[in-house]
Design an enzyme around this catalytic site. Structure first.
Site, PDB file in Angstrom:
ATOM      1  N   HIS A  82     -16.164  15.760   0.410  1.00  0.00           N
ATOM      2  CA  HIS A  82     -14.800  15.316   0.703  1.00  0.00           C
ATOM      3  C   HIS A  82     -14.665  13.860   0.287  1.00  0.00           C
ATOM      4  O   HIS A  82     -15.519  13.038   0.598  1.00  0.00           O
ATOM      5  CB  HIS A  82     -14.498  15.443   2.204  1.00  0.00           C
ATOM      6  CG  HIS A  82     -13.143  14.916   2.567  1.00  0.00           C
ATOM      7  ND1 HIS A  82     -11.983  15.640   2.367  1.00  0.00           N
ATOM      8  CD2 HIS A  82     -12.758  13.726   3.082  1.00  0.00           C
ATOM      9  CE1 HIS A  82     -10.948  14.914   2.745  1.00  0.00           C
ATOM     10  NE2 HIS A  82     -11.383  13.750   3.183  1.00  0.00           N
ATOM     11  N   ASP A 161      -4.283  19.422  13.746  1.00  0.00           N
ATOM     12  CA  ASP A 161      -4.304  18.279  12.830  1.00  0.00           C
ATOM     13  C   ASP A 161      -3.002  18.190  12.047  1.00  0.00           C
ATOM     14  O   ASP A 161      -2.468  17.117  11.830  1.00  0.00           O
ATOM     15  CB  ASP A 161      -5.494  18.379  11.867  1.00  0.00           C
ATOM     16  CG  ASP A 161      -5.408  17.294  10.804  1.00  0.00           C
ATOM     17  OD1 ASP A 161      -5.486  16.119  11.182  1.00  0.00           O
ATOM     18  OD2 ASP A 161      -5.220  17.616   9.626  1.00  0.00           O
ATOM     19  N   ARG A 168       1.390  11.087  13.600  1.00  0.00           N
ATOM     20  CA  ARG A 168       0.756   9.769  13.380  1.00  0.00           C
ATOM     21  C   ARG A 168       1.476   9.007  12.270  1.00  0.00           C
ATOM     22  O   ARG A 168       1.630   7.793  12.330  1.00  0.00           O
ATOM     23  CB  ARG A 168      -0.721   9.961  13.016  1.00  0.00           C
ATOM     24  CG  ARG A 168      -1.585  10.336  14.209  1.00  0.00           C
ATOM     25  CD  ARG A 168      -2.947  10.827  13.764  1.00  0.00           C
ATOM     26  NE  ARG A 168      -3.643   9.869  12.941  1.00  0.00           N
ATOM     27  CZ  ARG A 168      -4.519  10.186  11.984  1.00  0.00           C
ATOM     28  NH1 ARG A 168      -4.811  11.452  11.726  1.00  0.00           N
ATOM     29  NH2 ARG A 168      -5.108   9.253  11.284  1.00  0.00           N
ATOM     30  N   SER A 183      -9.465  14.069  12.138  1.00  0.00           N
ATOM     31  CA  SER A 183      -8.544  14.759  11.242  1.00  0.00           C
ATOM     32  C   SER A 183      -9.308  15.344  10.043  1.00  0.00           C
ATOM     33  O   SER A 183      -9.182  16.530   9.716  1.00  0.00           O
ATOM     34  CB  SER A 183      -7.478  13.765  10.775  1.00  0.00           C
ATOM     35  OG  SER A 183      -6.720  14.274   9.726  1.00  0.00           O
ATOM     36  N   LYS A 187     -10.908  19.717   9.683  1.00  0.00           N
ATOM     37  CA  LYS A 187     -10.570  20.620   8.562  1.00  0.00           C
ATOM     38  C   LYS A 187     -11.827  21.033   7.813  1.00  0.00           C
ATOM     39  O   LYS A 187     -11.991  22.186   7.439  1.00  0.00           O
ATOM     40  CB  LYS A 187      -9.597  19.908   7.604  1.00  0.00           C
ATOM     41  CG  LYS A 187      -8.199  19.783   8.184  1.00  0.00           C
ATOM     42  CD  LYS A 187      -7.293  18.961   7.295  1.00  0.00           C
ATOM     43  CE  LYS A 187      -7.576  17.497   7.430  1.00  0.00           C
ATOM     44  NZ  LYS A 187      -6.534  16.577   7.044  1.00  0.00           N
TER      45      LYS A 187
HETATM   46  N1  URA Z   1      -6.980  12.174   5.504  1.00  0.00           N
HETATM   47  C1  URA Z   1      -6.862  13.070   6.498  1.00  0.00           C
HETATM   48  O1  URA Z   1      -7.024  14.265   6.304  1.00  0.00           O
HETATM   49  N2  URA Z   1      -6.553  12.598   7.734  1.00  0.00           N
HETATM   50  C2  URA Z   1      -6.384  11.289   8.014  1.00  0.00           C
HETATM   51  O2  URA Z   1      -6.132  10.935   9.145  1.00  0.00           O
HETATM   52  C3  URA Z   1      -6.504  10.374   6.955  1.00  0.00           C
HETATM   53  C4  URA Z   1      -6.816  10.846   5.695  1.00  0.00           C
END
Ligand code: URA
Length: 424
Positions: A82, A161, A168, A183, A187
């Site tokens: 990621h 999320d 947010r 977050s 995922k």
């Molecule tokens: N990428 C994400 O998936 N979440 C965040 O909070 C910031 C970047």
């Protein structure tokens, strides 16, 4: 336990227990806890922070707010990468097939670009016919037959999320390390992977502008992944200049194909190999001649098979912009700055990205032939080539690009791409 008691506890700096965190996230996902209470808790977390244990519990609660994929029926170690996002970061595209060609399974759920940073899904959709929305049986079948598949987040993956990220965004609570960590990791962990390599970008074109913040995020991601029983390594890599020589969706697919043919730019090709090494190490796969898989066609073959499974057609050609305009160097010298943020803004002006999630993008436009820090240029030689379909305000575009580059009379040392490695 009323939601306001949990908010009050965090507001006053105390540590929340696992049940308080999971009850709050479950209540919010189901709609029993309203946005205003979730916003208040997010702001309390923003100011008070969270311990590693609280962050891991928050991640776990968000991951279990939806479906957790179980790819155990597919043989092999499941490993993913990621990136926190940057300019010209197309690495996932050659990396997943390269790692699959070395024997690991890469179930990659990717995102779209927003603002100046690009998204892997938008890049893949520049390939005619490529579908990012495979059904779960199609995703599993692609993983089983090819070893890698790159899809988009479904509505069932980490819905907490999805809701919380949107909240947010409008309550000034995005830049909080525990909220970012939970977050991202909720995922990624929902993919059912065994191991994860994180590429935390640092610099003008990244979320984290300085090394201290990038290090804190990298450490938070690694600690949380480990607390959840996964093997995790993080690399902090430079994002003060774009990665590779292209920015823009189809242009980045072309550079990815160059990497898969062993002919990519030194930095993007080198980072692909380095990240592959870390993924293979975590997957306990012996690293032998993985670099040759970029020159012997085996990684390219994996990519072509994956594209076919996703309905894409590489033989149809990639979209091309109507005009190619060189940006001439104003003087002879050495490139001392090629600012990632400015190049990202220029690419947004051309129509390669979106200012808000509902905007559409033009896959053909962008910037290619980017000169890198340390390279020598002669006056009048192109600093880059602009690929335009006429969406942009030309004077704004040229002004942005002209501020992106600086040329020095003296030789300039290229900055190291890999700044730090955090492997616990
Ligand atoms: N990428 C994400 O998936 N979440 C965040 O909070 C910031 C970047």
């Amino acid at each position: 336990m009323l939601p306001q008691w949990t908010i009050e506890k965090k507001r006053d700096g105390a540590e929340l227990d696992s049940v308080e965190i999971s009850d709050f996230i479950n209540g919010y996902t189901q709609g029993d806890i309203p946005d205003y209470q979730m916003s208040a808790l997010a702001m309390a977390i923003y100011f008070q922070g969270m311990t590693p244990r609280e962050t891991a519990d928050l991640t776990l609660a968000m991951m279990h707010s939806g479906k957790v994929i179980d790819p155990d029926s597919i043989p092999g170690t499941k490993v993913d990468k990621h990136s926190t996002g940057g300019i010209g970061d197309k690495i996932s595209i050659p990396l997943a097939p390269l790692v699959a060609a070395c024997g690991a399974v890469v179930p990659m759920i990717s995102g779209r670009g927003l603002g100046i940073t690009g998204g892997t899904l938008d890049k893949l959709e520049a390939i005619p016919g490529y579908r990012v929305g495979l059904s779960e049986p199609e995703f599993f079948q692609t993983l089983e037959t090819v070893g890698c598949s790159m899809i988009g987040q479904t509505a069932e993956i980490a819905p907490a999320d999805k809701k919380l990220y949107a909240l947010r965004d409008v309550t000034a609570t995005v830049p909080s390390i525990p909220l970012i960590v939970s977050s991202i990791m909720s995922k990624k962990m929902a993919e059912g992977i065994d191991a994860l390599v994180l590429d935390v970008k640092c610099g003008s074109g990244a979320f984290m502008k300085d090394i201290e913040n990038a290090r804190a995020l990298a450490k938070g991601l690694v600690d949380t992944g480990r607390a959840m029983g996964k093997k995790v390594t993080a690399l902090i890599t430079d994002m003060n200049q774009p990665l590779g020589r292209t920015v823009g969706n189809a242009l980045e697919i072309q550079e990815s194909l160059d990497i898969l043919n062993g002919k990519g730019p030194a930095d993007s090709q080198g980072l692909t190999l380095t990240l592959a090494e870390h993924m293979l190490t975590l997957a306990d796969i012996q690293i032998t001649a993985h670099g040759s898989r970029l020159t012997n066609g085996s990684a390219l073959a994996k990519f072509e098979q994956m594209v076919t499974c996703h309905g894409g057609d590489l033989t149809a050609g990639l979209p091309k912009a109507g005009k190619q305009i060189p940006l001439p160097a104003p003087k002879t010298g050495f490139i001392s700055k090629c600012d990632a943020e400015a190049i990202g803004r220029a690419s947004l002006l051309l129509g390669a990205g979106r200012a808000k999630t509902t905007d559409s993008i033009d896959p053909a436009v962008g910037i290619s032939n980017l000169r890198k820090i340390g390279e020598r240029v002669e006056a009048g030689e192109p600093l880059c080539i602009i690929h335009s379909n006429g969406h942009e305000d030309e004077s704004q575009l040229f002004q942005t690009l002209e501020t992106a580059f600086q040329i020095s009379e003296n030789p300039v040392e290229p900055p190291p791409l890999i700044m730090e490695i955090i492997d616990g």
